[in-house]
Design a protein around this motif. Structure first.
Motif, PDB file in Angstrom:
ATOM      1  N   ARG A 147      52.344 -67.494 -15.972  1.00 33.24           N
ATOM      2  CA  ARG A 147      53.759 -67.462 -16.354  1.00 33.24           C
ATOM      3  C   ARG A 147      54.222 -68.835 -16.827  1.00 33.24           C
ATOM      4  N   MET A 148      55.140 -68.813 -17.801  1.00 33.04           N
ATOM      5  CA  MET A 148      55.749 -70.059 -18.249  1.00 33.04           C
ATOM      6  C   MET A 148      57.129 -70.163 -17.605  1.00 33.04           C
ATOM      7  N   ILE A 149      57.274 -71.148 -16.742  1.00 33.62           N
ATOM      8  CA  ILE A 149      58.550 -71.366 -16.065  1.00 33.62           C
ATOM      9  C   ILE A 149      58.950 -72.822 -16.281  1.00 33.62           C
ATOM     10  N   LYS A 150      60.039 -72.993 -16.996  1.00 29.35           N
ATOM     11  CA  LYS A 150      60.541 -74.336 -17.282  1.00 29.35           C
ATOM     12  C   LYS A 150      61.329 -74.848 -16.075  1.00 29.35           C
ATOM     13  N   PRO A 151      61.415 -76.154 -15.920  1.00 27.07           N
ATOM     14  CA  PRO A 151      62.217 -76.699 -14.816  1.00 27.07           C
ATOM     15  C   PRO A 151      63.706 -76.415 -15.007  1.00 27.07           C
ATOM     16  N   CYS A 152      64.414 -76.309 -13.906  1.00 29.45           N
ATOM     17  CA  CYS A 152      65.871 -76.189 -13.944  1.00 29.45           C
ATOM     18  C   CYS A 152      66.422 -77.493 -14.519  1.00 29.45           C
ATOM     19  N   THR A 153      67.353 -77.373 -15.451  1.00 25.28           N
ATOM     20  CA  THR A 153      67.935 -78.577 -16.056  1.00 25.28           C
ATOM     21  C   THR A 153      69.184 -79.046 -15.319  1.00 25.28           C
ATOM     22  N   GLY A 154      69.670 -78.236 -14.390  1.00 29.22           N
ATOM     23  CA  GLY A 154      70.885 -78.602 -13.662  1.00 29.22           C
ATOM     24  C   GLY A 154      72.133 -78.492 -14.517  1.00 29.22           C
ATOM     25  N   CYS A 155      72.098 -77.673 -15.557  1.00 24.89           N
ATOM     26  CA  CYS A 155      73.224 -77.558 -16.486  1.00 24.89           C
ATOM     27  C   CYS A 155      74.373 -76.711 -15.939  1.00 24.89           C
ATOM     28  N   PHE A 156      74.109 -75.898 -14.919  1.00 27.22           N
ATOM     29  CA  PHE A 156      75.084 -75.012 -14.271  1.00 27.22           C
ATOM     30  C   PHE A 156      75.612 -73.889 -15.166  1.00 27.22           C
ATOM     31  N   HIS A 157      74.955 -73.634 -16.309  1.00 27.22           N
ATOM     32  CA  HIS A 157      75.353 -72.491 -17.127  1.00 27.22           C
ATOM     33  C   HIS A 157      75.241 -71.189 -16.329  1.00 27.22           C
ATOM     34  N   CYS A 158      74.225 -71.101 -15.485  1.00 26.55           N
ATOM     35  CA  CYS A 158      74.002 -69.873 -14.710  1.00 26.55           C
ATOM     36  C   CYS A 158      75.118 -69.630 -13.698  1.00 26.55           C
ATOM     37  N   TRP A 159      75.874 -70.636 -13.397  1.00 27.26           N
ATOM     38  CA  TRP A 159      76.998 -70.481 -12.482  1.00 27.26           C
ATOM     39  C   TRP A 159      78.320 -70.347 -13.215  1.00 27.26           C
ATOM     40  N   MET A 160      78.488 -71.112 -14.290  1.00 29.59           N
ATOM     41  CA  MET A 160      79.802 -71.221 -14.909  1.00 29.59           C
ATOM     42  C   MET A 160      79.947 -70.459 -16.232  1.00 29.59           C
ATOM     43  N   THR A 161      78.946 -70.513 -17.093  1.00 26.17           N
ATOM     44  CA  THR A 161      79.063 -69.950 -18.435  1.00 26.17           C
ATOM     45  C   THR A 161      78.478 -68.547 -18.530  1.00 26.17           C
ATOM     46  N   THR A 162      77.278 -68.365 -17.993  1.00 31.82           N
ATOM     47  CA  THR A 162      76.598 -67.060 -18.016  1.00 31.82           C
ATOM     48  C   THR A 162      76.261 -66.677 -16.578  1.00 31.82           C
ATOM     49  N   PRO A 163      77.261 -66.344 -15.746  1.00 27.81           N
ATOM     50  CA  PRO A 163      77.033 -66.130 -14.314  1.00 27.81           C
ATOM     51  C   PRO A 163      75.841 -65.235 -13.998  1.00 27.81           C
ATOM     52  N   GLY A 164      74.930 -65.785 -13.207  1.00 27.18           N
ATOM     53  CA  GLY A 164      73.765 -65.038 -12.769  1.00 27.18           C
ATOM     54  C   GLY A 164      72.596 -65.046 -13.726  1.00 27.18           C
ATOM     55  N   ILE A 165      72.767 -65.680 -14.894  1.00 24.44           N
ATOM     56  CA  ILE A 165      71.705 -65.675 -15.902  1.00 24.44           C
ATOM     57  C   ILE A 165      71.434 -67.102 -16.372  1.00 24.44           C
ATOM     58  N   CYS A 166      70.191 -67.532 -16.232  1.00 25.41           N
ATOM     59  CA  CYS A 166      69.781 -68.855 -16.708  1.00 25.41           C
ATOM     60  C   CYS A 166      69.654 -68.831 -18.228  1.00 25.41           C
ATOM     61  N   ILE A 167      70.004 -69.930 -18.884  1.00 23.14           N
ATOM     62  CA  ILE A 167      69.909 -69.979 -20.344  1.00 23.14           C
ATOM     63  C   ILE A 167      68.506 -70.353 -20.839  1.00 23.14           C
ATOM     64  N   GLN A 168      67.615 -70.724 -19.920  1.00 22.49           N
ATOM     65  CA  GLN A 168      66.242 -71.030 -20.318  1.00 22.49           C
ATOM     66  C   GLN A 168      65.569 -69.755 -20.829  1.00 22.49           C
ATOM     67  N   ASP A 169      64.816 -69.877 -21.895  1.00 25.80           N
ATOM     68  CA  ASP A 169      64.103 -68.726 -22.453  1.00 25.80           C
ATOM     69  C   ASP A 169      62.648 -68.788 -21.990  1.00 25.80           C
ATOM     70  N   ASP A 170      62.403 -68.222 -20.794  1.00 22.82           N
ATOM     71  CA  ASP A 170      61.054 -68.241 -20.234  1.00 22.82           C
ATOM     72  C   ASP A 170      60.916 -67.128 -19.203  1.00 22.82           C
ATOM     73  N   ASP A 171      59.805 -67.109 -18.495  1.00 20.21           N
ATOM     74  CA  ASP A 171      59.551 -66.055 -17.513  1.00 20.21           C
ATOM     75  C   ASP A 171      60.427 -66.162 -16.265  1.00 20.21           C
ATOM     76  N   GLY A 172      61.040 -67.309 -16.025  1.00 17.12           N
ATOM     77  CA  GLY A 172      61.885 -67.491 -14.850  1.00 17.12           C
ATOM     78  C   GLY A 172      63.073 -66.549 -14.829  1.00 17.12           C
ATOM     79  N   VAL A 173      63.628 -66.225 -15.999  1.00 18.04           N
ATOM     80  CA  VAL A 173      64.791 -65.330 -16.082  1.00 18.04           C
ATOM     81  C   VAL A 173      64.408 -63.938 -15.583  1.00 18.04           C
ATOM     82  N   ASP A 174      63.292 -63.405 -16.086  1.00 15.20           N
ATOM     83  CA  ASP A 174      62.835 -62.083 -15.681  1.00 15.20           C
ATOM     84  C   ASP A 174      62.463 -62.048 -14.199  1.00 15.20           C
TER      85      ASP A 174
END
Length: 144
Positions: free
Chosen positions: A39-66
């Motif tokens: 699996r390709m899993i990128k590191p968390c960038t600490g951008c907080f999009h998953c909390w504030m902009t796209t709640p519950g969804i990381c903006i990274q395009d990799d296997d970590g989201v699935d």
């Protein structure tokens, strides 16, 4: 969704973990074995999009989201990793950091400690399985 997600942090190395997954399957459990080495899993960038902009969804395009989605839907999640410097493998750490979208950015006091509030009504039971290639009581104590 699978009832158990079994995350193997060191496939091929941890025969104990693979054996445990096979036992769960032979006992009729619906198990999804996740091989982190594939699996390709990128590191968390600490951008907080998953909390504030796209709640519950990381903006990274990799296997970590699935994997985050699969884990929150599972009944149980088992993390199996060889113990490395008293902790889990680097690939397992990357995955766990990417689970942050599954919790709320808000905090609550629970048993005298502050914890993230739950984002979803149900969370899986979580277990960690650490494996030492050789007996080492100091490393075992740190991992606990």
């Amino acid at each position: 969704m699978k009832s158990i997600i079994f995350v193997d942090g060191h496939p091929g190395v941890m025969q104990h973990a693979e054996l445990l997954a096979e036992v769960m399957i032979s006992n009729g459990e619906d198990v999804d074995i996740v091989d982190l080495s594939s699996r390709m899993i990128k590191p968390c960038t600490g951008c907080f999009h998953c909390w504030m902009t796209t709640p519950g969804i990381c903006i990274q395009d990799d296997d970590g989201v699935d994997l985050a989605r699969k884990m929150i839907a599972a009944r149980r999640v088992v993390f199996a990793s060889q113990v490395v410097f008293g902790s889990i493998s680097h690939s397992m750490k990357l995955l766990i950091e990417r689970m942050i979208p599954n919790v709320s950015p808000l905090f609550e006091k629970w048993r005298g400690e502050y914890h993230h509030k739950e984002r979803y009504p149900r969370f899986p039971d979580i277990a960690f399985l650490g494996w030492l290639p050789q007996q080492d009581s100091d490393t075992k104590q740190v991992y606990r």
